[in-house]
Write an enzyme that holds these catalytic residues in place. Structure first.
Site, PDB file in Angstrom:
ATOM      1  N   GLU A 128     -25.439  64.006  59.374  1.00  0.00           N
ATOM      2  CA  GLU A 128     -26.022  62.791  59.947  1.00  0.00           C
ATOM      3  C   GLU A 128     -25.231  62.323  61.171  1.00  0.00           C
ATOM      4  O   GLU A 128     -25.803  61.946  62.189  1.00  0.00           O
ATOM      5  CB  GLU A 128     -26.081  61.700  58.870  1.00  0.00           C
ATOM      6  CG  GLU A 128     -26.891  60.528  59.318  1.00  0.00           C
ATOM      7  CD  GLU A 128     -27.681  59.875  58.199  1.00  0.00           C
ATOM      8  OE1 GLU A 128     -27.836  60.483  57.116  1.00  0.00           O
ATOM      9  OE2 GLU A 128     -28.140  58.754  58.417  1.00  0.00           O
ATOM     10  N   GLU A 153     -20.536  46.005  51.507  1.00  0.00           N
ATOM     11  CA  GLU A 153     -21.440  46.421  52.597  1.00  0.00           C
ATOM     12  C   GLU A 153     -20.680  46.530  53.907  1.00  0.00           C
ATOM     13  O   GLU A 153     -19.913  45.626  54.273  1.00  0.00           O
ATOM     14  CB  GLU A 153     -22.582  45.404  52.708  1.00  0.00           C
ATOM     15  CG  GLU A 153     -23.944  46.007  52.797  1.00  0.00           C
ATOM     16  CD  GLU A 153     -24.332  46.866  51.581  1.00  0.00           C
ATOM     17  OE1 GLU A 153     -24.138  48.096  51.633  1.00  0.00           O
ATOM     18  OE2 GLU A 153     -24.832  46.301  50.596  1.00  0.00           O
ATOM     19  N   HIS A 154     -20.868  47.658  54.577  1.00  0.00           N
ATOM     20  CA  HIS A 154     -20.195  48.002  55.838  1.00  0.00           C
ATOM     21  C   HIS A 154     -18.695  48.173  55.638  1.00  0.00           C
ATOM     22  O   HIS A 154     -17.935  48.174  56.603  1.00  0.00           O
ATOM     23  CB  HIS A 154     -20.514  46.995  56.953  1.00  0.00           C
ATOM     24  CG  HIS A 154     -21.923  47.139  57.478  1.00  0.00           C
ATOM     25  ND1 HIS A 154     -22.219  47.733  58.672  1.00  0.00           N
ATOM     26  CD2 HIS A 154     -23.112  46.794  56.925  1.00  0.00           C
ATOM     27  CE1 HIS A 154     -23.541  47.727  58.850  1.00  0.00           C
ATOM     28  NE2 HIS A 154     -24.096  47.162  57.797  1.00  0.00           N
ATOM     29  N   ASP A 189     -23.697  56.544  51.252  1.00  0.00           N
ATOM     30  CA  ASP A 189     -25.023  56.960  50.792  1.00  0.00           C
ATOM     31  C   ASP A 189     -25.004  58.401  50.283  1.00  0.00           C
ATOM     32  O   ASP A 189     -25.570  58.718  49.234  1.00  0.00           O
ATOM     33  CB  ASP A 189     -26.046  56.815  51.922  1.00  0.00           C
ATOM     34  CG  ASP A 189     -26.087  55.395  52.475  1.00  0.00           C
ATOM     35  OD1 ASP A 189     -25.576  54.484  51.797  1.00  0.00           O
ATOM     36  OD2 ASP A 189     -26.628  55.201  53.573  1.00  0.00           O
ATOM     37  N   GLY A 199     -34.589  51.165  53.171  1.00  0.00           N
ATOM     38  CA  GLY A 199     -33.132  51.035  53.205  1.00  0.00           C
ATOM     39  C   GLY A 199     -32.488  51.513  51.918  1.00  0.00           C
ATOM     40  O   GLY A 199     -31.388  51.081  51.567  1.00  0.00           O
ATOM     41  N   LEU A 200     -33.182  52.398  51.187  1.00  0.00           N
ATOM     42  CA  LEU A 200     -32.622  52.916  49.928  1.00  0.00           C
ATOM     43  C   LEU A 200     -32.106  54.346  50.128  1.00  0.00           C
ATOM     44  O   LEU A 200     -32.030  55.127  49.193  1.00  0.00           O
ATOM     45  CB  LEU A 200     -33.667  52.856  48.803  1.00  0.00           C
ATOM     46  CG  LEU A 200     -34.187  51.445  48.478  1.00  0.00           C
ATOM     47  CD1 LEU A 200     -35.233  51.490  47.373  1.00  0.00           C
ATOM     48  CD2 LEU A 200     -33.050  50.510  48.079  1.00  0.00           C
ATOM     49  N   SER A 208     -33.136  57.148  52.100  1.00  0.00           N
ATOM     50  CA  SER A 208     -33.908  58.384  52.076  1.00  0.00           C
ATOM     51  C   SER A 208     -33.218  59.467  52.903  1.00  0.00           C
ATOM     52  O   SER A 208     -33.346  60.655  52.598  1.00  0.00           O
ATOM     53  CB  SER A 208     -35.336  58.141  52.563  1.00  0.00           C
ATOM     54  OG  SER A 208     -35.299  57.489  53.800  1.00  0.00           O
ATOM     55  N   TYR A 258     -25.962  48.720  64.234  1.00  0.00           N
ATOM     56  CA  TYR A 258     -24.992  49.273  63.274  1.00  0.00           C
ATOM     57  C   TYR A 258     -23.721  49.699  64.024  1.00  0.00           C
ATOM     58  O   TYR A 258     -22.608  49.341  63.646  1.00  0.00           O
ATOM     59  CB  TYR A 258     -25.636  50.464  62.556  1.00  0.00           C
ATOM     60  CG  TYR A 258     -24.794  51.065  61.447  1.00  0.00           C
ATOM     61  CD1 TYR A 258     -24.909  50.621  60.135  1.00  0.00           C
ATOM     62  CD2 TYR A 258     -23.884  52.083  61.724  1.00  0.00           C
ATOM     63  CE1 TYR A 258     -24.147  51.181  59.133  1.00  0.00           C
ATOM     64  CE2 TYR A 258     -23.116  52.647  60.720  1.00  0.00           C
ATOM     65  CZ  TYR A 258     -23.253  52.193  59.426  1.00  0.00           C
ATOM     66  OH  TYR A 258     -22.489  52.755  58.425  1.00  0.00           O
TER      67      TYR A 258
HETATM   68  C1  GLA Z   1     -25.858  52.328  55.750  1.00  0.00           C
HETATM   69  C2  GLA Z   1     -24.845  53.445  56.018  1.00  0.00           C
HETATM   70  C3  GLA Z   1     -23.691  53.408  55.011  1.00  0.00           C
HETATM   71  C4  GLA Z   1     -23.086  52.005  54.925  1.00  0.00           C
HETATM   72  C5  GLA Z   1     -24.179  50.951  54.749  1.00  0.00           C
HETATM   73  C6  GLA Z   1     -23.638  49.551  54.804  1.00  0.00           C
HETATM   74  O1  GLA Z   1     -26.498  52.539  54.529  1.00  0.00           O
HETATM   75  O2  GLA Z   1     -25.482  54.702  55.937  1.00  0.00           O
HETATM   76  O3  GLA Z   1     -22.719  54.357  55.359  1.00  0.00           O
HETATM   77  O4  GLA Z   1     -22.276  51.732  56.051  1.00  0.00           O
HETATM   78  O5  GLA Z   1     -25.184  51.073  55.738  1.00  0.00           O
HETATM   79  O6  GLA Z   1     -22.833  49.291  53.703  1.00  0.00           O
END
Ligand code: GLA
Length: 405
Positions: free
Chosen positions: A179, A54-55, A191, A143-144, A146, A241
């Site tokens: 985006e 993550e991140h 994503d 947070g999936l 969309s 973020y």
């Molecule tokens: C969001 C961002 C991704 C990623 C995640 C964290 O979903 O769109 O690019 O950074 O957060 O892992």
């Protein structure tokens, strides 16, 4: 109050899974589509869960997402003109734009389609107008991803309902560009990569530096992936973020003063981080520590998955969640409660927040026969702890964006 019996609205979530019904919904609002029923096409792009990493994407590290069986479908009639017009099945709201005058973002959902058109135009990809209806079965604010699903589905819709003439990685990067450059969210590639490359039965390992990627089988029929939604919508915390991004960059700038080879946190080993720690702001050091160890955890999780060692995968899930809570500070009391409740259920192998954080869903690796017990524990204990109503649903690794009718 509208009387739902007087105007039976088809369940939009069900429409996302039923291309014939979605095409009918388009025919019902567009006489032209009704007259050319056979020319209607339906495209679909999936959301994702991230198993671990993550991140790490914008730090040129590793991620392990899974495209899921929930996503966004668009039924469209390709047009000869340059007008894009799309109606949301859920609300009946229609928005549109002209492909020759896309203009700046408007601050509404149509920005994701306009942004995709803008990014396709930037690459010189030919596009055509369409009249369409959109349905989604991704829970709102979950947070999936969309957004990524919408970008990928739009790219297909803008290409007459077919795959745009780009290789799949270029397609994913184009959607990320939409985006970053148009919608104005500074996300990484994960994503859009997941929504473009999804494979049934597999997770997807991506090296965000080299863009090398590999499908990792999730083959054990006795193990399920379960998402638990906190019931508090994920606010698109783009400021938080972006703050995490700058903290990661600040760590790199300081470490690079003595380690000139370091350009991203991907390059930083745990030993280098320890050496630089006295010079780092403690918050910046904590953020960097999460990323450096999270990258290691992704590779360990892949090795463990390939060895069938689920106990190790589960330990890595919990370690990742702890790190997001204590070091990267992107969980919330609600997300922590979901993980703690899951951890107490026999048969739950691992649980962690998935995605950008600040709300949304956890992802749980669960022995299939323990799924009902997990659901029961969450539905019983979580509302008592948080006052919120959770949702528990199994997700299935699924194919990426494609035409489905
Ligand atoms: C969001 C961002 C991704 C990623 C995640 C964290 O979903 O769109 O690019 O950074 O957060 O892992």
């Amino acid at each position: 109050m509208p009387d739902p019996a007087a105007h039976p609205v088809p369940d939009p979530a069900a429409l996302a899974r039923d291309p014939g019904a979605l095409a009918d919904a388009l025919a019902a609002i567009s006489p032209r589509a009704a007259a050319q029923r056979d020319a209607i096409r339906v495209v679909h792009a999936p959301g994702r869960v991230n198993l671990i990493g993550e991140h790490t994407d914008y730090n040129e590290g590793f991620v392990l997402p899974v495209a899921i069986d929930l996503g966004i479908a668009i039924a469209l009639l390709p047009m000869d003109d340059r007008r894009v017009e799309l109606t949301l099945a859920a609300t009946g709201e229609t928005a549109g734009f002209d492909l020759d005058a896309i203009g700046p973002k408007r601050g509404a959902w149509i920005d994701y389609i306009a942004g995709t058109a803008w990014a396709l135009a930037e690459r010189g990809v030919p596009m055509q107008g369409f009249r369409g209806v959109l349905a989604s079965d991704l829970p709102q604010g979950s947070g999936l991803s969309s957004s990524a699903a919408l970008e990928l589905a739009s790219a297909f819709a803008l290409s007459g309902g077919e795959a745009p003439p780009l290789d799949t990685m270029t397609l994913a990067r184009m959607a990320q560009r939409a985006e970053n450059g148009y919608v104005g969210v500074n996300c990484g590639l994960m994503d859009q990569f997941a929504s473009a490359f999804g494979e049934a039965g597999h997770a997807l390992l991506l090296d965000c530096r080299t863009l090398d990627h590999r499908a990792i089988p999730l083959a054990d029929p006795d193990v399920a992936l379960v998402a638990c939604h906190s019931g508090s919508p994920r606010k698109l915390e783009s400021s938080a973020y972006n703050e995490r991004r700058s903290q990661c960059e600040a760590a790199v700038a300081e470490i690079a003063r003595t380690e000139p080879g370091v350009t991203f946190l991907r390059d930083v080993t745990p030993a280098m981080l320890d050496g630089a720690r006295p010079r780092l702001d403690p918050v910046v050091a904590a953020r960097a520590e999460h990323i450096v160890h999270e990258n290691v955890r992704v590779l360990e999780a892949v090795a463990a998955l390939e060895a069938g060692d689920l106990a190790t995968v589960g330990r890595l899930f919990y370690a990742s969640h702890d790190s997001m809570r204590d070091l990267f500070a992107i969980t919330s009391p609600e997300m922590d409660a979901l993980v703690e409740i899951a951890a107490g259920v026999p048969g739950v192998i691992g649980a962690r927040l998935t995605g950008g954080g600040f709300g949304g869903c956890t992802i749980n690796l669960v022995r299939r026969d323990a799924v009902p017990a997990l659901r029961e524990a969450i539905m019983r204990d979580y509302p008592a702890r948080t006052g919120l109503t959770p949702r528990v649903f199994e997700v299935t690794p699924s194919p990426g964006a494609r035409r489905i009718a």
